[in-house]
Scaffold this active site. Structure first.
Site, PDB file in Angstrom:
ATOM      1  N   HIS A   1       0.844  -1.203   0.000  1.00 23.19           N
ATOM      2  CA  HIS A   1       0.000   0.000   0.000  1.00 23.19           C
ATOM      3  C   HIS A   1       0.877   1.251   0.000  1.00 23.19           C
ATOM      4  CE1 HIS A   1      -3.010  -3.001   1.457  1.00 23.19           C
ATOM      5  NE2 HIS A   1      -3.767  -2.309   0.620  1.00 23.19           N
ATOM      6  N   ASN A   2       1.388   1.580  -1.163  1.00 23.11           N
ATOM      7  CA  ASN A   2       2.315   2.697  -1.315  1.00 23.11           C
ATOM      8  C   ASN A   2       1.903   3.550  -2.512  1.00 23.11           C
ATOM      9  OD1 ASN A   2       3.147   1.172  -3.598  1.00 23.11           O
ATOM     10  ND2 ASN A   2       4.595   0.037  -2.318  1.00 23.11           N
TER      11      ASN A   2
ATOM     12  N   ARG B   1       3.106   3.655  -5.507  1.00 24.07           N
ATOM     13  CA  ARG B   1       3.035   2.915  -6.779  1.00 24.07           C
ATOM     14  C   ARG B   1       1.671   2.219  -6.900  1.00 24.07           C
ATOM     15  NH1 ARG B   1       7.124   1.828 -10.197  1.00 24.07           N
ATOM     16  NH2 ARG B   1       8.637   2.380  -8.584  1.00 24.07           N
ATOM     17  N   HIS B   2       1.166   1.698  -5.783  1.00 20.61           N
ATOM     18  CA  HIS B   2      -0.183   1.102  -5.798  1.00 20.61           C
ATOM     19  C   HIS B   2      -1.227   2.169  -6.132  1.00 20.61           C
ATOM     20  CE1 HIS B   2      -3.801  -1.029  -4.628  1.00 20.61           C
ATOM     21  NE2 HIS B   2      -4.060  -0.130  -3.691  1.00 20.61           N
TER      22      HIS B   2
ATOM     23  N   HIS C   1      -7.287   7.003  -2.573  1.00 23.58           N
ATOM     24  CA  HIS C   1      -8.021   5.928  -1.885  1.00 23.58           C
ATOM     25  C   HIS C   1      -7.252   5.229  -0.762  1.00 23.58           C
ATOM     26  CE1 HIS C   1      -5.671   3.057  -4.242  1.00 23.58           C
ATOM     27  NE2 HIS C   1      -6.171   2.103  -3.483  1.00 23.58           N
ATOM     28  N   ASP C   2      -5.910   5.300  -0.749  1.00 23.28           N
ATOM     29  CA  ASP C   2      -5.144   4.623   0.316  1.00 23.28           C
ATOM     30  C   ASP C   2      -4.172   5.572   1.013  1.00 23.28           C
ATOM     31  OD1 ASP C   2      -6.017   2.011   0.734  1.00 23.28           O
ATOM     32  OD2 ASP C   2      -4.944   1.233  -1.012  1.00 23.28           O
TER      33      ASP C   2
ATOM     34  N   TYR D   1       1.408  -8.765   4.345  1.00 24.03           N
ATOM     35  CA  TYR D   1       0.609  -9.684   5.155  1.00 24.03           C
ATOM     36  C   TYR D   1       1.465 -10.325   6.257  1.00 24.03           C
ATOM     37  CZ  TYR D   1      -3.557  -9.731   2.104  1.00 24.03           C
ATOM     38  OH  TYR D   1      -4.692  -9.403   1.427  1.00 24.03           O
TER      39      TYR D   1
ATOM     40  N   ALA E   1      -2.814 -18.389  -2.034  1.00 25.62           N
ATOM     41  CA  ALA E   1      -3.253 -17.018  -1.763  1.00 25.62           C
ATOM     42  C   ALA E   1      -4.079 -16.468  -2.915  1.00 25.62           C
ATOM     43  CB  ALA E   1      -2.042 -16.126  -1.510  1.00 25.62           C
TER      44      ALA E   1
END
Length: 523
Positions: free
Chosen positions: A257-258, A260-261, A297-298, A429, A457
């Site tokens: 969650h950075n 680049r994401h 969004h993040d 995770y 996964a």
């Protein structure tokens, strides 16, 4: 009950030969009466005065003072000089100085923010292309004046106290080459992207791993210009640059969650806008909301999901009552950034339009909470067969599904682009599950490094989350099947093959271990 005349007293004063009637309550204090008399004579309220009758005798100033008449008015005499007056004047001066110091103290933060922002803006304005010589000289003079003002106030040290939310530069120098695969445009800048780069940016195959952060910023800026958002909403291009840089600075360096994401999600949204011809079906306000929600969004994601926040009773979970704590936080940070004039790309919107943008952006960011996945997808399924683009509720639901698709769309991309994201996600995770074990919190099996593999996964997530959602969207936009749904099916098949290989290898290893155990016992 007593009459009104028994409650109030009437006193007559001689004011420069004119009779002034003064009425006051018998419950007034001597100080109140004294100030009333000063006001009647046009004197400062704290002036020391003496009250004399017609014979020159002093009269006490209090509610029980003798009554008089218009024919025998009292005379008010201001007292000047003397030790008492000097002391009171000194006291008043001290009070004034203290008040001034307090005023400065309470305004210092406001001053810090104002001067820092103005200095940052002015220092970088000289770097803008196209500024005239006269404007540059004016900027330099303004900077000089600001520095002198800061030095005179002896507050220059606060410049080092920049908060993360504040833009650190007026115009970021990030307009460098943007190359999604190979070095396609070694001399390209924001205004001269190669046609190949521009076209690739509109497709899910865009390789974000080949981009540096300044190149991703340039691409985001290009998207807002290319979609007509800058022109249609009169967005200041320099404000857009500052906003994007501030957005970049408020994404943490998490494995997944950075920033680049953030760019991946926004680029996928940009792709879907073109692929699904959304500008022909949505208003430009809807397009602006979709893009801006994707960018924000993040924001400030801490790298630990909502389950951890709630189980660990973190500050975010407490603040938002365990209801989508991360998504609510992302919204709050986004609009803290917009609250800064230097970063407010919505500054030209009227209050009602801004309210619509704000509500729409918040709705989409909150929709990215996977805890609401089933609820949102079920709602969309009920509408998709009779979808109405003129129905606001239908459009809002579609926008929620679109941002959800983009948020978890990595497996839509080519394998060489998608697979590194799986490694990043598993790393994040595992960081969380390790911490949960240390803190004695519940650990989800799909996050436990001792229980999960890449195939396990991905298979369930692709089969039961991604494919059903994208196939539902495909009912409305059949054109996404080839470039989005088919890659998901291929990815599912590939991971199932990998799982079969892993299972076979595990079985072989298990038999070897059993044989070794049996052999050891025979000896």
């Amino acid at each position: 009950m007593g009459s009104a005349s028994s409650v109030y007293r009437v006193i007559y004063l001689d004011v420069d030969g004119r009779i002034q009637k003064v009425v006051f309550s018998r419950f007034c204090s001597p100080c109140d009466i004294k100030e009333l008399f000063c006001t009647a004579l046009g004197l400062p309220r704290n002036t020391n005065i003496s009250l004399l009758d017609v014979n020159g005798a002093m009269v006490s100033i209090d509610p029980t003072m003798p009554r008089n008449s218009e024919r025998s008015p009292y005379r008010v005499v201001p007292l000047t000089g003397g030790p008492l007056a000097d002391k009171e004047e000194l006291f008043q001066n001290v009070l004034s100085q203290v008040a001034e110091q307090f005023s400065r103290a309470f305004k210092i933060n406001e001053l810090k923010t104002e001067v820092t922002n103005r200095l940052a803006m002015l220092e970088k304005r000289v770097e803008l292309e196209g500024l005239k010589v006269v404007e540059i000289e004016k900027c330099r003079n303004d900077i000089k004046k600001l520095r002198e003002e800061m030095a005179s106030r002896n507050n220059s040290s606060f410049l080092d106290d920049n908060k993360k939310l504040m833009p650190r530069r007026d115009v970021p120098s990030y307009t460098k080459c943007v190359c999604p695969s190979a070095c396609l445009c070694p001399s390209a800048c924001l205004c001269h992207l190669s046609q190949e780069v521009v076209e690739t940016l509109k497709k899910p195959i865009f390789n974000v791993w080949q981009c540096e952060h300044h190149e991703m910023l340039s691409c985001l800026e290009h998207m807002y210009h290319d979609l007509g958002l800058v022109k249609d909403f009169n967005i200041n291009p320099i404000t857009l640059k500052r906003w994007l840089l501030c957005i970049h600075d408020n994404y943490r360096n998490n494995p997944f969650h950075n920033f680049r994401h953030c760019f991946c999600v926004t680029q996928m949204m940009y792709s879907m806008i073109y692929l699904c011809s959304l500008q022909e079906k949505f208003t430009q306000v809807d397009i602006l909301i979709l893009m801006t929600a994707a960018v924000c969004h993040d924001l400030d994601h801490p790298g630990y999901n909502n389950t951890y926040q709630i189980n660990a009773r973190t500050e975010l979970a407490v603040r938002y009552n365990d209801i989508s704590p991360l998504e609510n936080h992302h919204c709050a940070v986004a609009f803290q950034i917009f609250s800064q004039p230097e970063c407010n790309i919505f500054s030209n919107f009227d209050p009602e339009a801004f309210k619509q943008i704000r509500q729409g952006t918040i709705t989409l960011i909150l929709a990215t909470d996977m805890a609401r996945h089933g609820e949102i997808l079920d709602s969309f399924r009920q509408k998709v067969d009779s979808f109405d683009f003129t129905n606001e509720e239908h459009v809002t639901c579609l926008k929620m599904v679109l941002i959800k698709c983009c948020d978890i769309s990595n497996e839509v991309r080519p394998m060489e682009v998608a697979e590194p994201w799986v490694d990043c996600l598993l790393e994040e995770y595992f960081m969380q599950s390790d911490r949960e074990k240390l803190e004695g919190l519940p650990v989800a099996p799909f996050m436990d490094r001792e229980k999960v593999t890449k195939p396990t996964a991905q298979i369930g997530f692709i089969k039961f989350v991604l494919i059903p959602m994208f196939e539902t969207v495909m009912k409305l936009f059949p054109q996404i099947e080839e470039v989005m749904v088919q890659p998901l099916r291929e990815s599912r098949d590939r991971y199932e093959e990998l799982k079969q290989i892993d299972d076979a290898m595990n079985e072989v290893q298990k038999k070897k271990n059993e044989n070794l155990t049996v052999g050891g016992k025979k000896k």
